[in-house]
Design a protein around this motif. Structure first.
Motif, mmCIF file in Angstrom:
data_model
loop_
_atom_site.group_PDB
_atom_site.id
_atom_site.type_symbol
_atom_site.label_atom_id
_atom_site.label_comp_id
_atom_site.label_asym_id
_atom_site.label_seq_id
_atom_site.Cartn_x
_atom_site.Cartn_y
_atom_site.Cartn_z
ATOM 1 N N ASP A 161 0.795 -1.423 -0.150
ATOM 2 C CA ASP A 161 0.462 -0.117 0.283
ATOM 3 C C ASP A 161 1.037 1.600 0.015
ATOM 4 O OD1 ASP A 161 -2.404 -1.280 0.402
ATOM 5 O OD2 ASP A 161 -2.375 -1.219 2.470
ATOM 6 N N ILE A 162 2.171 0.572 1.076
ATOM 7 C CA ILE A 162 2.646 2.718 0.826
ATOM 8 C C ILE A 162 3.901 3.155 -0.475
ATOM 9 C CG2 ILE A 162 5.048 3.561 2.019
ATOM 10 C CD1 ILE A 162 3.592 1.884 4.204
ATOM 11 N N LEU A 163 3.609 1.238 -1.530
ATOM 12 C CA LEU A 163 4.389 1.323 -2.220
ATOM 13 C C LEU A 163 3.769 2.226 -3.636
ATOM 14 C CD1 LEU A 163 5.921 -2.120 -3.415
ATOM 15 C CD2 LEU A 163 7.456 0.486 -3.245
ATOM 16 N N ARG A 164 2.326 2.505 -3.168
ATOM 17 C CA ARG A 164 1.659 3.111 -3.983
ATOM 18 C C ARG A 164 1.180 4.084 -4.241
ATOM 19 N NH1 ARG A 164 -0.420 -2.419 -4.240
ATOM 20 N NH2 ARG A 164 -2.028 -2.121 -2.206
ATOM 21 N N GLU A 165 1.731 4.525 -2.405
ATOM 22 C CA GLU A 165 1.047 6.100 -2.436
ATOM 23 C C GLU A 165 2.688 6.946 -2.285
ATOM 24 O OE1 GLU A 165 0.325 8.413 -0.317
ATOM 25 O OE2 GLU A 165 -1.487 7.422 0.753
#
Length: 276
Positions: A161-165
């Motif tokens: 999820d943080i990668l997609r942030e």
């Protein structure tokens, strides 16, 4: 009907959007968004009355607070910018990163494109950068369409999820410390965006409720300034006010009464037009 709204991003996040690394953002669920008569913070909600007593926590928050954006909304990104009308023509093409599209011939430049600051080489005079909050819609170059909105706790996010942030700790996703490194990096970034006085309630350690807003980039050219309405200046029939062009002011995206039947304005509002 799709709404056209603004959203702010700092320079690092603008770069992540331009690179295709950022497709989601998280925003705090605020007391001001509460739809109850006595507005409360999410952690102050109780379950005394039906149907709240049988709801999951996320359901309770989702039905009690109004999200800032909805699926289908069109967002123009506010970023740090400068107007370049007074810079000689030849100099405009020696600044910034032109990987997305050419710089406007006589309009604006953006700090995200000028991240290496060519001023040090004497190519450009001093640039007066304006903060993102002061950006007008006419200066926006990045347009997004909201694809999904949901509510969750901040710390529920995973390393992916943080990668997609748009945040990457550059550790292999299968490494056992990937999740920890990602969350540590995002926590530092998140807290840097929160006022010190609000860290107790909205910081990473507070694990606040947040809106998870997913989006995709859409074509810039479709949202250039609208052509003047073909009915502009025409006297209205009956008691309707005269047409003054698209909208009632530069910040208004709703057509005036007379414009609602106009071919230009009605085409602009068609839902299918956003997806073509």
């Amino acid at each position: 009907m799709s709404r056209v709204l603004q959203i702010l991003f700092n320079t690092d996040m603008v770069l992540a959007i331009l690179d295709g690394r950022k497709t989601v953002t998280r925003r705090v669920v605020k007391k001001s968004q509460c739809m109850l008569a006595d507005r409360k913070e999410p952690h102050e909600l109780d379950r005394k009355y039906a149907p709240y007593d049988s709801m999951m926590d996320a359901e309770l928050v989702a039905c009690t607070y109004r999200p800032p954006y909805k699926p289908g909304d069109i967002l123009y990104v506010r970023e740090t910018w400068a107007q370049i009308k007074d810079i000689p023509f030849w100099q405009k093409y020696f600044c910034g990163d032109t990987r997305t599209h050419p710089i406007f011939p006589d309009e604006y430049i953006y700090k995200a494109d000028n991240i290496n600051n060519v001023n040090a080489d004497g190519i450009l005079p001093d640039i007066k950068w304006h903060p993102s909050i002061h950006m007008q819609k006419e200066a926006a170059r990045i347009w997004l369409k909201v694809t999904d909105v949901r509510v969750e706790r901040l710390q529920d996010m995973t390393g992916q999820d943080i990668l997609r942030e748009g945040v990457n700790c550059h550790v292999h996703p299968e490494a056992h410390y990937f999740e920890g490194n990602q969350k540590m990096m995002f926590a530092e970034l998140w807290d840097s965006t929160i006022k010190k006085s609000n860290l107790k309630h909205y910081g990473w350690d507070a694990n606040p409720w947040v809106w998870v807003i997913e989006f995709r980039v859409i074509e810039f050219e479709r949202y250039e300034k609208q052509r003047p309405c073909i009915l502009a200046g025409v006297e209205p029939a009956d008691d309707k006010r005269p047409c003054i062009g698209y909208g009632k002011s530069e910040m208004d995206d709703e057509p005036c009464d007379m414009c609602k039947g106009c071919r230009l304005c009605s085409d602009y509002e068609e839902e299918t037009a956003w997806d073509q």
